[in-house]
Design an enzyme around this catalytic site. Structure first.
Site, PDB file in Angstrom:
ATOM      1  N   ASP A 131      12.698 -11.650  39.592  1.00 32.76           N
ATOM      2  CA  ASP A 131      12.070 -12.984  39.719  1.00 32.76           C
ATOM      3  C   ASP A 131      11.197 -13.043  40.964  1.00 32.76           C
ATOM      4  OD1 ASP A 131      13.309 -14.060  37.524  1.00 32.76           O
ATOM      5  OD2 ASP A 131      14.450 -15.580  38.614  1.00 32.76           O
ATOM      6  N   GLU A 132      11.740 -12.543  42.072  1.00 35.43           N
ATOM      7  CA  GLU A 132      10.999 -12.600  43.340  1.00 35.43           C
ATOM      8  C   GLU A 132       9.688 -11.820  43.208  1.00 35.43           C
ATOM      9  OE1 GLU A 132      12.293 -14.739  45.004  1.00 35.43           O
ATOM     10  OE2 GLU A 132      14.422 -14.473  45.414  1.00 35.43           O
TER      11      GLU A 132
ATOM     12  N   GLU B  57      13.859 -20.631  41.017  1.00 35.13           N
ATOM     13  CA  GLU B  57      14.566 -20.191  42.230  1.00 35.13           C
ATOM     14  C   GLU B  57      15.979 -20.772  42.306  1.00 35.13           C
ATOM     15  OE1 GLU B  57      13.975 -18.293  44.934  1.00 35.13           O
ATOM     16  OE2 GLU B  57      12.020 -17.537  44.292  1.00 35.13           O
TER      17      GLU B  57
ATOM     18  N   GLU C 189      18.951 -18.530  49.852  1.00 33.54           N
ATOM     19  CA  GLU C 189      18.532 -19.070  48.549  1.00 33.54           C
ATOM     20  C   GLU C 189      18.985 -20.524  48.394  1.00 33.54           C
ATOM     21  OE1 GLU C 189      16.674 -17.710  46.256  1.00 33.54           O
ATOM     22  OE2 GLU C 189      16.617 -15.610  46.851  1.00 33.54           O
TER      23      GLU C 189
ATOM     24  N   HIS D 167       7.207 -13.890  41.322  1.00 39.70           N
ATOM     25  CA  HIS D 167       6.677 -14.945  42.185  1.00 39.70           C
ATOM     26  C   HIS D 167       5.712 -14.360  43.217  1.00 39.70           C
ATOM     27  CE1 HIS D 167      10.557 -17.462  41.276  1.00 39.70           C
ATOM     28  NE2 HIS D 167       9.681 -17.488  40.288  1.00 39.70           N
TER      29      HIS D 167
ATOM     30  N   THR E 295      12.047 -11.042  49.970  1.00 41.98           N
ATOM     31  CA  THR E 295      13.275 -11.270  49.204  1.00 41.98           C
ATOM     32  C   THR E 295      13.390 -10.271  48.051  1.00 41.98           C
ATOM     33  OG1 THR E 295      12.128 -13.066  48.054  1.00 41.98           O
ATOM     34  CG2 THR E 295      13.677 -13.709  49.758  1.00 41.98           C
TER      35      THR E 295
ATOM     36  N   GLU F  26       8.234 -13.902  49.349  1.00 42.33           N
ATOM     37  CA  GLU F  26       8.680 -13.437  48.031  1.00 42.33           C
ATOM     38  C   GLU F  26       8.848 -11.922  48.041  1.00 42.33           C
ATOM     39  OE1 GLU F  26       9.763 -15.342  45.765  1.00 42.33           O
ATOM     40  OE2 GLU F  26       8.744 -17.250  45.944  1.00 42.33           O
TER      41      GLU F  26
ATOM     42  N   HIS G 106      18.971 -18.684  41.616  1.00 44.60           N
ATOM     43  CA  HIS G 106      19.364 -17.565  42.485  1.00 44.60           C
ATOM     44  C   HIS G 106      20.594 -17.904  43.325  1.00 44.60           C
ATOM     45  CE1 HIS G 106      14.912 -16.060  42.328  1.00 44.60           C
ATOM     46  NE2 HIS G 106      15.504 -16.106  41.149  1.00 44.60           N
TER      47      HIS G 106
ATOM     48  N   TRP H 245      16.713 -16.383  31.835  1.00 39.97           N
ATOM     49  CA  TRP H 245      18.144 -16.130  32.060  1.00 39.97           C
ATOM     50  C   TRP H 245      18.735 -17.329  32.795  1.00 39.97           C
ATOM     51  CZ3 TRP H 245      20.002 -16.161  37.072  1.00 39.97           C
ATOM     52  CH2 TRP H 245      19.075 -15.928  38.087  1.00 39.97           C
TER      53      TRP H 245
END
Ligand SMILES: [Fe+2]
Ligand SMILES: [Fe+2]
Length: 334
Positions: A197-198, A112, A74, A201, A168, A165, A115, A31
């Protein structure tokens, strides 16, 4: 880091290729911020911006303080890439090294980077925020840098990133839920996508630490205790906007009060990892490793008790109103 320890990370390069890099997404499958934002080339652009502004009316100031704090955290991404490149044995030696650790760091940074970019653009379009103050805060934060207290050790470094991670993931997940409650489904989707995403990760970093426990349990155990004794400091600890010398504490207090990120979450994260890494069951440790194991296994309970006491105390304390420059110095309860 001794030569022997450096050899471990060299030896794990192939493992990282097959077990860590696989958590990354291809650029073409990823994305991008534009997927969630009005298209500035479209005729509908101004109408879509109007919709964002209308929806933003439903969100309270205290929510914006938390979301802006998260966005600024971020945006200080250069600090975190510098941090990863301070770790001996896994840092990017040339800036374009093809070693798996270095490729991870660059691709992780690229993922990242979206974000802060997405949150920043979306928040700008709401028209509710003092963007100049927010930008100044980002400027200050990146200039200040941050000492994660990992002492150039990838053992400490990957324990730190696992925690961060997950922290967040929790925090963006909560802002997503709250946006939905307040009627902004687009913002909920944005925060939820970032949270996902976090999570990905977190899974990569925890897998690395799991592997370190397997190949070098003693050093990993001692490192975990060391990191927990120092406490995991939040990456925005040096937050400053040119006005409030205690900005991080004020932002954290709001996050604690409305439930975006709390001291209970910190204890829960530790408990989650103790379970995930099977810390209590690890055997074959030397005396310092066993001492570290005992310390970390008892720590979750101690944090919980401390948290209960803090809760009682904060329940009895008088509330205080604090102005936040990010929202034109309107006051929010801390
Ligand atoms: Fe992030
Ligand atoms: Fe992250």
């Amino acid at each position: 880091m001794t030569q022997e320890k450096l050899e471990i990370f060299k030896y794990l390069e192939g493992w990282a290729e097959e077990n860590m890099l696989t958590f990354l997404k291809k650029v073409e499958d990823s994305w991008q911020p534009q997927d969630f934002l009005p298209d500035a080339t479209s005729k509908c652009f101004t109408d879509e911006v109007k919709d964002i502004r209308a929806r933003s009316e439903g969100l309270p100031d205290e929510y914006y303080v938390c979301l802006v704090g998260n966005m600024i955290t971020e945006e200080a991404l250069p600090t975190y890439q510098s941090f990863l490149n301070s770790l001996n044995g896994t840092h990017d030696e040339t800036g374009d090294s093809m070693k798996s650790w270095a490729r991870w760091t660059r691709s992780w940074t690229a993922e990242e980077n979206r974000h802060g970019d997405l949150l920043n653009k979306y928040l700008y379009l709401t028209g509710r925020l003092n963007m100049k103050q927010i930008e100044k805060t980002i400027h200050y934060l990146i200039s200040s840098g941050m000492n994660m207290q990992a002492e150039n050790s990838p053992y400490l470094g990957f324990i730190y990133t696992s925690f961060q991670e997950r922290a967040t993931f929790i925090s963006h997940g909560n802002t997503a839920r709250m946006a939905k409650v307040h009627g902004d489904v687009t913002l909920a989707k944005i925060c939820g996508t970032i949270a996902a995403d976090e999570k990905r990760h977190e899974m990569a970093y925890t897998k690395v630490v799991e592997k370190l426990f397997a190949v070098d349990p003693n050093t990993t155990m001692v490192s975990l205790a060391d990191m927990m004794r120092k406490r995991i400091t939040m990456p925005a600890a040096l937050l400053y906007d040119g006005q409030d010398n205690n900005l991080f504490n004020h932002y954290s207090a709001v996050a604690q009060r409305i439930g975006v990120y709390t001291t209970k979450d910190y204890g829960d994260i530790l408990e989650f990892f103790l379970e995930r890494w099977g810390v209590g069951e690890i055997t074959g440790l030397s005396a310092d490793g066993r001492e570290a194991q005992e310390y970390v296994c008892g720590l979750a309970e101690r944090i919980r008790k401390l948290e209960e006491r803090t809760q009682k105390w904060s329940g009895s304390k008088c509330s205080q109103m604090m102005p936040f420059s990010w929202i034109f110095n309107r006051e929010v309860e801390v």
